[in-house]
Design a protein around this motif. Structure first.
Motif, mmCIF file in Angstrom:
data_model
loop_
_atom_site.group_PDB
_atom_site.id
_atom_site.type_symbol
_atom_site.label_atom_id
_atom_site.label_comp_id
_atom_site.label_asym_id
_atom_site.label_seq_id
_atom_site.Cartn_x
_atom_site.Cartn_y
_atom_site.Cartn_z
ATOM 1 N N ARG A 78 0.854 -1.185 0.000
ATOM 2 C CA ARG A 78 0.000 0.000 0.000
ATOM 3 C C ARG A 78 0.891 1.235 0.000
ATOM 4 O O ARG A 78 2.006 1.193 0.524
ATOM 5 N N PRO A 79 0.397 2.347 -0.538
ATOM 6 C CA PRO A 79 1.190 3.580 -0.485
ATOM 7 C C PRO A 79 1.448 3.992 0.959
ATOM 8 O O PRO A 79 0.621 3.760 1.841
ATOM 9 N N ARG A 80 2.586 4.596 1.174
ATOM 10 C CA ARG A 80 2.972 5.010 2.517
ATOM 11 C C ARG A 80 2.073 6.145 2.998
ATOM 12 O O ARG A 80 1.811 7.090 2.268
ATOM 13 N N GLU A 81 1.622 6.026 4.248
ATOM 14 C CA GLU A 81 0.781 7.058 4.852
ATOM 15 C C GLU A 81 1.639 8.271 5.185
ATOM 16 O O GLU A 81 2.748 8.121 5.709
ATOM 17 N N PRO A 82 1.147 9.487 4.912
ATOM 18 C CA PRO A 82 1.922 10.671 5.309
ATOM 19 C C PRO A 82 1.972 10.771 6.831
ATOM 20 O O PRO A 82 1.006 10.439 7.511
ATOM 21 N N ARG A 83 3.108 11.219 7.331
ATOM 22 C CA ARG A 83 3.255 11.355 8.780
ATOM 23 C C ARG A 83 2.474 12.559 9.276
ATOM 24 O O ARG A 83 2.431 13.588 8.627
ATOM 25 N N ARG A 84 1.870 12.394 10.456
ATOM 26 C CA ARG A 84 1.128 13.501 11.055
ATOM 27 C C ARG A 84 2.089 14.397 11.805
ATOM 28 O O ARG A 84 3.026 13.939 12.436
#
Length: 91
Positions: A78-84
């Protein structure tokens, strides 16, 4: 296509993983994720294959296959989640 591979034995190398996937088709890149501090494998990695049909057959063929004594889990990455951003100040 980018493929996520988990439950990789800690002594397995990128060459071991490459050989496993090359029996299904061309492999562009293989990476096993390592711990930043110790350099030891974290037990998962990624394989990039240019042909999506070969990648699909590799995922099906290698699911639950054993490598170095451990049973692999193979899925489409899956595409990497952007960091919060943290809500509190760092300083």
């Amino acid at each position: 296509m980018n493929i996520y591979v988990s439950n990789i034995a800690f002594n397995a190398t990128t060459q071991d993983l490459r050989q496993l996937f090359e029996s299904y088709g061309a492999v562009d890149k293989v990476s096993i994720i390592t711990d930043r501090d110790t350099g030891q494998s974290r037990g998962f990695g990624f394989v990039e294959m240019p042909d999506s049909h070969a990648a699909q057959s590799a995922m099906q063929g290698l699911q639950d296959k054993t490598l170095a004594g451990r049973t692999l889990t193979v899925n489409e990455a899956r595409p990497r989640e952007p960091r919060r951003e943290s809500s509190r100040s760092r300083w």
